[in-house]
Design a protein around this motif. Sequence first.
Motif, PDB file in Angstrom:
ATOM      1  N   GLU B 104      29.607  10.052  11.802  1.00  0.00           N
ATOM      2  CA  GLU B 104      30.987  10.214  12.085  1.00  0.00           C
ATOM      3  C   GLU B 104      31.868  10.023  10.798  1.00  0.00           C
ATOM      4  OE1 GLU B 104      30.153   7.416  15.309  1.00  0.00           O
ATOM      5  OE2 GLU B 104      32.075   8.375  15.979  1.00  0.00           O
ATOM      6  N   SER B 105      31.778   9.110  10.223  1.00  0.00           N
ATOM      7  CA  SER B 105      32.923   8.735   9.126  1.00  0.00           C
ATOM      8  C   SER B 105      32.566   9.661   7.850  1.00  0.00           C
ATOM      9  CB  SER B 105      32.828   7.416   8.786  1.00  0.00           C
ATOM     10  OG  SER B 105      31.544   6.620   8.519  1.00  0.00           O
ATOM     11  N   ALA B 109      34.473  12.356   6.046  1.00  0.00           N
ATOM     12  CA  ALA B 109      34.916  12.172   4.468  1.00  0.00           C
ATOM     13  C   ALA B 109      34.526  13.579   3.810  1.00  0.00           C
ATOM     14  CB  ALA B 109      34.289  11.204   4.016  1.00  0.00           C
ATOM     15  N   LEU B 110      33.316  13.881   4.029  1.00  0.00           N
ATOM     16  CA  LEU B 110      32.844  15.047   3.231  1.00  0.00           C
ATOM     17  C   LEU B 110      33.329  16.554   3.742  1.00  0.00           C
ATOM     18  CD1 LEU B 110      31.035  15.911   0.992  1.00  0.00           C
ATOM     19  CD2 LEU B 110      29.108  15.886   2.435  1.00  0.00           C
ATOM     20  N   THR B 111      33.769  16.595   5.053  1.00  0.00           N
ATOM     21  CA  THR B 111      34.182  18.132   5.517  1.00  0.00           C
ATOM     22  C   THR B 111      35.687  18.043   4.799  1.00  0.00           C
ATOM     23  OG1 THR B 111      34.429  16.994   7.539  1.00  0.00           O
ATOM     24  CG2 THR B 111      32.790  18.494   7.392  1.00  0.00           C
ATOM     25  N   ASP B 112      36.592  16.897   5.076  1.00  0.00           N
ATOM     26  CA  ASP B 112      38.004  16.758   4.651  1.00  0.00           C
ATOM     27  C   ASP B 112      37.912  17.416   3.193  1.00  0.00           C
ATOM     28  OD1 ASP B 112      38.547  16.170   6.847  1.00  0.00           O
ATOM     29  OD2 ASP B 112      39.405  14.254   6.682  1.00  0.00           O
ATOM     30  N   LEU B 113      37.077  16.821   2.078  1.00  0.00           N
ATOM     31  CA  LEU B 113      36.977  16.942   0.899  1.00  0.00           C
ATOM     32  C   LEU B 113      36.829  18.623   0.613  1.00  0.00           C
ATOM     33  CD1 LEU B 113      35.005  14.171  -0.857  1.00  0.00           C
ATOM     34  CD2 LEU B 113      37.418  14.875  -1.429  1.00  0.00           C
ATOM     35  N   VAL B 114      35.809  19.042   1.429  1.00  0.00           N
ATOM     36  CA  VAL B 114      35.419  20.572   1.095  1.00  0.00           C
ATOM     37  C   VAL B 114      36.698  21.321   1.554  1.00  0.00           C
ATOM     38  CG1 VAL B 114      34.053  22.490   2.070  1.00  0.00           C
ATOM     39  CG2 VAL B 114      32.906  20.147   1.503  1.00  0.00           C
ATOM     40  N   ASN B 115      37.212  20.933   2.675  1.00  0.00           N
ATOM     41  CA  ASN B 115      38.149  21.799   3.151  1.00  0.00           C
ATOM     42  C   ASN B 115      39.475  21.782   2.258  1.00  0.00           C
ATOM     43  OD1 ASN B 115      37.225  22.878   5.654  1.00  0.00           O
ATOM     44  ND2 ASN B 115      37.543  21.063   6.584  1.00  0.00           N
ATOM     45  N   VAL B 116      39.915  20.677   1.548  1.00  0.00           N
ATOM     46  CA  VAL B 116      41.008  20.497   0.627  1.00  0.00           C
ATOM     47  C   VAL B 116      40.584  21.193  -0.774  1.00  0.00           C
ATOM     48  CG1 VAL B 116      42.386  18.996  -0.468  1.00  0.00           C
ATOM     49  CG2 VAL B 116      41.782  18.383   1.996  1.00  0.00           C
ATOM     50  N   ILE B 206      39.149  11.956  -8.664  1.00  0.00           N
ATOM     51  CA  ILE B 206      40.180  12.504  -7.615  1.00  0.00           C
ATOM     52  C   ILE B 206      39.934  11.596  -6.398  1.00  0.00           C
ATOM     53  CG2 ILE B 206      40.977  14.373  -6.333  1.00  0.00           C
ATOM     54  CD1 ILE B 206      40.304  16.112  -8.514  1.00  0.00           C
ATOM     55  N   GLU B 207      41.036  10.906  -6.111  1.00  0.00           N
ATOM     56  CA  GLU B 207      40.468  10.126  -4.780  1.00  0.00           C
ATOM     57  C   GLU B 207      41.241  10.640  -3.606  1.00  0.00           C
ATOM     58  OE1 GLU B 207      40.474   6.121  -3.970  1.00  0.00           O
ATOM     59  OE2 GLU B 207      40.659   5.348  -6.100  1.00  0.00           O
ATOM     60  N   HIS B 208      40.547  10.567  -2.334  1.00  0.00           N
ATOM     61  CA  HIS B 208      40.831  11.211  -1.227  1.00  0.00           C
ATOM     62  C   HIS B 208      40.865  10.171  -0.213  1.00  0.00           C
ATOM     63  CE1 HIS B 208      42.023  14.920   1.031  1.00  0.00           C
ATOM     64  NE2 HIS B 208      41.234  14.448   1.981  1.00  0.00           N
ATOM     65  N   PRO B 209      41.784  10.138   0.866  1.00  0.00           N
ATOM     66  CA  PRO B 209      41.850   9.224   1.902  1.00  0.00           C
ATOM     67  C   PRO B 209      40.953   9.530   2.946  1.00  0.00           C
ATOM     68  CG  PRO B 209      43.428  10.443   2.266  1.00  0.00           C
ATOM     69  CD  PRO B 209      42.895  10.959   0.840  1.00  0.00           C
ATOM     70  N   LEU B 210      40.405   8.555   3.580  1.00  0.00           N
ATOM     71  CA  LEU B 210      39.449   8.852   4.905  1.00  0.00           C
ATOM     72  C   LEU B 210      39.990   9.275   6.105  1.00  0.00           C
ATOM     73  CD1 LEU B 210      36.507   8.729   6.119  1.00  0.00           C
ATOM     74  CD2 LEU B 210      36.791   6.313   6.547  1.00  0.00           C
ATOM     75  N   GLU B 214      38.839   2.040  12.517  1.00  0.00           N
ATOM     76  CA  GLU B 214      37.734   1.669  12.973  1.00  0.00           C
ATOM     77  C   GLU B 214      37.401   2.265  14.441  1.00  0.00           C
ATOM     78  OE1 GLU B 214      34.795   0.474  11.688  1.00  0.00           O
ATOM     79  OE2 GLU B 214      33.885   0.845  13.373  1.00  0.00           O
ATOM     80  N   ASP B 215      38.253   2.404  15.153  1.00  0.00           N
ATOM     81  CA  ASP B 215      38.519   2.593  16.531  1.00  0.00           C
ATOM     82  C   ASP B 215      37.785   4.018  16.784  1.00  0.00           C
ATOM     83  OD1 ASP B 215      39.010   0.187  16.965  1.00  0.00           O
ATOM     84  OD2 ASP B 215      40.896   0.150  17.903  1.00  0.00           O
ATOM     85  N   ASP B 216      38.330   5.005  15.587  1.00  0.00           N
ATOM     86  CA  ASP B 216      38.129   6.174  15.671  1.00  0.00           C
ATOM     87  C   ASP B 216      36.668   6.445  15.732  1.00  0.00           C
ATOM     88  OD1 ASP B 216      40.816   6.542  15.600  1.00  0.00           O
ATOM     89  OD2 ASP B 216      40.619   7.096  13.569  1.00  0.00           O
TER      90      ASP B 216
END
Lengths: 435, 367, 280
Positions: B104-105, B109-116, B206-210, B214-216
Amino acid sequence: MIDERFDAIVVGAGMAGNAAALTLARRGLKVLQLERGEYSGSKNVQGAILYSDMLEKLVPDFREDAPLERHLVEQRFWMMDDNSHTGLHYRSDDFNEERPNRYTIIRAQFDKWFSKKVQEAGATVLCETTVTELLQDARGKVIGVRTDRKNGQVAADVVVLAEGVSGLLGTRAGLRDRPPPDKVALAVKEMHFLPSETIEARFNLRGDEGAVIEAVGTISHGMTGMGFIYSNKESISLGIGCLVSDFEKSGETPYGLLEKFKQHPSVRPLIEGSEVKEYSAHLIPEGGYKAVPQLYGDGWVMVGDAAQLNNAIHREGSNLAMTSGRLAAEAIFQVKSRRDPMTKENLALYKKMLDDSFVMKDLKKYKDMPELLHIQSQNFFLTYPQLVSKAMSNFVRVDGTPKAEKEKKTFRSFIQARSWSGLFGDAFKLARAWR
Amino acid sequence: MSDAPKAPAPAGRAAAKKELPEHLKAYKHVWTFVEQERGQVHPVSWELLGAGRELANKLRVDLAAVVVGEPGEATQAVVREAFCYGADLVYLVADDLLKDYRNESYTKALTDLVNVYKPEILMLGATTLGRDLAGSVATTLLTGLTADCTELDVDAEGSLAATRPTFGGSLLCTIFTLNYRPQMATVRPRVMPMPERVEKPLGRVIEHPLGLVEDDIITKVLSFLPDRDSSKSNLAYADVVVAGGLGLGSPENFQLVRQLASVIGAEYGCSRPLVQKGWVTSDRQIGQTGKTIRPKLYIAAGISGAIQHRVGVEGADYILAINTDKNAPIFDFAHLGVITDAVRLLPALTEAFRKRLSPNQRDRLAS
Amino acid sequence: MHIVVCMKQVPDSAQIRVHPVTNTIMRQGVPTIINPYDLFAIEEALRLRQQYGGEVTILTMGPPSAEDSLRKALSFGADRAVLLTDRFFAGADTLATTYALATAIRKIGAEFGPPDIVFTGKQTIDGDTAQVGPGVAKRLGLLQLTYVSHINSVDLENRMIEVERRAEGGVQTLRSKLPCLIAILEGVNEIRIGSLTDALKAARAEVVKWSAQDAGVEDITKCGLRGSPTIVKKVFAPKPRAEKAELLELGEQPGEALIEELFKRRPKLESELEKLSRGY
Ligand SMILES: Cc1cc2nc3c(=O)[nH]c(=O)nc-3n(C[C@H](O)[C@H](O)[C@H](O)COP(=O)(O)OP(=O)(O)OC[C@H]3O[C@@H](n4cnc5c(N)ncnc54)[C@H](O)[C@@H]3O)c2cc1C
Ligand SMILES: Cc1cc2nc3c(=O)[nH]c(=O)nc-3n(C[C@H](O)[C@H](O)[C@H](O)COP(=O)(O)OP(=O)(O)OC[C@H]3O[C@@H](n4cnc5c(N)ncnc54)[C@H](O)[C@@H]3O)c2cc1C
Ligand SMILES: Nc1ncnc2c1ncn2[C@@H]1O[C@H](COP(=O)(O)O)[C@@H](O)[C@H]1O
């Protein structure tokens, strides 16, 4: 014993079993067919020749969807010695007929197709289910079978034994003897895969035409046996078989023979560059008429190879199997429709039908052949082939020897190898056994 | 491609490579996912950077490494290493929730990076982690993913040409992802050569937030039990490998392979049938469905060299084959061959090596 | 509990032959089998059913002939088999496959009750991508547990599941929620032989056959070749190495001789082996 009971249980889904199950189901009986293999034919890798007539009696329009390889237009008989063969070839365009008479098939695929027909006819077919034992009542009447599955006993009015040449069940239940080693041949076979164009070129074929080669001679090292080569669409079935007893005596290994056969200068070019995929050994009943056991009893009938119904001379088996399976089914149906019990007396009808059919007639015709060929094997499979090759070589080789002398030479060589009486004797016996 | 064996697409369609849709034109640069757990980088990541370098050069674009993990020194070290193995820049998602791999996590992380940041090519190692991750990322992005590639290239139009085995390894096929971005591929460890490590200064990160708490994340890691090293063979990364096949005839004879291996300090391996027969454990299988190896020396005894075995060993610098059959396919790709009974030659070879190599061998074997 | 097992019928790749000239596949007589990896999924599902009760549904997308494999799956004791077959599905890559399977699983949920667990095998022996499992999970929003080597416990009340997962370099113990998708690891169990009654049931069972429409596919362009972002452009045989191996004749002392020849050709190897043999 599971609650459900059946009119008939067919053991085995080979040619005989499928023919029986199909006919019974078509006649509206409640049929359970049990097959050891993963599917019908999975234990039957050999390429084979299919005889249309017997199949038409079961599936008239089989040509529409059956997995047929090639229809045969050419038959070759070879007499071989170690590095030559003398051939008799018969090829006819008449075989390119509307409804060809013989086809090459690959059993694994053909049986699968056959089995589909059986299922469509309404029989219940269970594969990967081995029958381990015939269930008999106190008086020896067969009342069902035990399988290797959990709570695997099931009852039926009659059991059709189509378990093939091994016939373990029949033997264990004391319904037949295990055939002696001089009454069964061990055949080993390989599939050699090649592009269809290559096969057509090597066998001189067009489209779906096919050719068969049957060979005797020194390839069997003087044992009673024969080699065969069938052309399929994208493969060549190639094998050799000899009497088990001969193997035992000679200490030869079947695979050794096969290797030698493949290396023969007449054979090698046919399979060059091919990819070998399947290697299988299988027994063929060779005892002929005299070896046929009791074919029926209280609650059971025996068909196909299990009943030794195999014509070694013409190397026909599957058609005898199909026919015996069909007739047994018809007999059972008649008994059933008369509401009679499946007793020995009533099932004798099957034997009667079989006697009136080509099956028993043919087997009877050749009843002496197996022994003759066996006892005289040295001559028929070693001496004569060599002599014939010598004769041919003498005949065609042009080396300045006067022809008359050549003929004398050939002639002498025969006499030396086999006395006058011997020669005539063999010829006479052969002729008589053929009648 | 789950439906392989699948016929080549009709020329019409394969050819129909229309202009890339506007919204996909923005996708640029080559990315490789750096697989690390607890600061331990899986070497396949560096191999991928090596392959990515070539693709990036051909396309004249940047090569980026994607590092995902927990904040701290370990992860920072990985970032620095990425530059030394050729990355032009690094995308970093550092978060305590990323300590252990969880689908999940990591997928987030990876899909967000790709989309951005929109890469045109995204490569991952075909490891348990990489395969788990790539599958869900590709599906989330609704793009094409080619698994277990053995060769990566770009064609004239600059599309990724990913080559992989098909039909049980008997053939290769080249697969394109046209009109979708990013073009995704996984590559098995050791298929690509390990690039030279060159000391480099830290580059652009380039840093990107997750963006998760944890509850997610529903799946919890209760424990992690590392493999005992003994049970884990280092086959894939060994410099010398000795392997045996069916030709050895018996499990006893396979000992001859192990003995030679231990004398020359090599790892031992085998062909698939020996695993199926239970003579050798599956982690020792070499080939398409086993390990791919790239040793300096590969010694194959009693192995025919079937294509599925071949694809696993072709990366070896030098192959010595021992086989009784001079027509065995292995001689088509081995460098040196001996036609003899391996069961007889192996002990002789072992003995000879023992004499030749350092004397303290004997003690090591005795102990 | 309702368990759906995704199972694929595959050509027995051991039997596939390549035409020496044209490099095309000689399909003739290549038998089809249940993808061996999927047998572990089926067995695991049957074991869970034994333990927690419920039903097992087998799902396959494939040609009509795949019915044989489904029937076989039933003979192991599965309760129901669904065959997803339609020319629109032909030529699907993983993405298109996951669309079709996910759609069918939704439909299965509607018809026979929502699944608590969807099983897949680790991978197929033809596609060999291990992607379809994760893809299906993603499309259905199921929690995804791949490379699962052991199912420790299922808690139906609290909808919890605990499994062991083979991760890189170790084994993770994970706790997750139902419904989830599990891609089971090979070798974790052994497929059973069904009882005679199971076999009889299987032989007569109706295999549910769904076309794309029956399965509730809304967008046909997401299926099969058309729905596949990946395109196979060419299929070819691996090219042989330029020159064949150099064959050696070894004399009296084959061991020594071989080493000589070896080091003659690869001088560097000697020092390499020296180092390695000392254990570093
Ligand atoms: C190499 C070779 C070539 C041949 N070529 C030809 C040819 O060209 N033309 C020709 O007409 N004939 C040929 N024959 C002979 C022909 O194959 C047989 O005569 C024919 O197959 C007999 O059919 P059957 O059904 O009696 O036995 P089979 O076909 O052997 O079928 C027996 C079936 O019963 C199953 N079975 C056995 N025991 C059990 C059990 N306990 N429980 C459940 N199932 C069981 C077996 O798995 C098998 O499927 C050839 C034979 C061989 C070996
Ligand atoms: C989908 C699929 C995936 C596969 N994946 C793999 C894989 O990952 N790895 C793998 O290895 N295989 C794999 N295979 C199997 C592969 O196709 C071959 O069957 C296998 O590699 C053969 O193993 P082998 O060479 O040990 O045995 P064989 O092919 O039987 O070869 C034995 C060799 O030993 C030689 N020999 C015999 N006696 C001696 C002796 N005394 N001394 C020396 N040589 C001798 C013989 O000449 C022969 O060449 C896969 C197959 C399929 C269909
Ligand atoms: N056509 C299909 N029908 C049903 N299940 C499939 C199909 N293709 C793949 N699967 C499942 O997805 C798993 C992984 O397949 P693959 O991604 O092709 O390696 C297999 O083990 C099956 O459980």
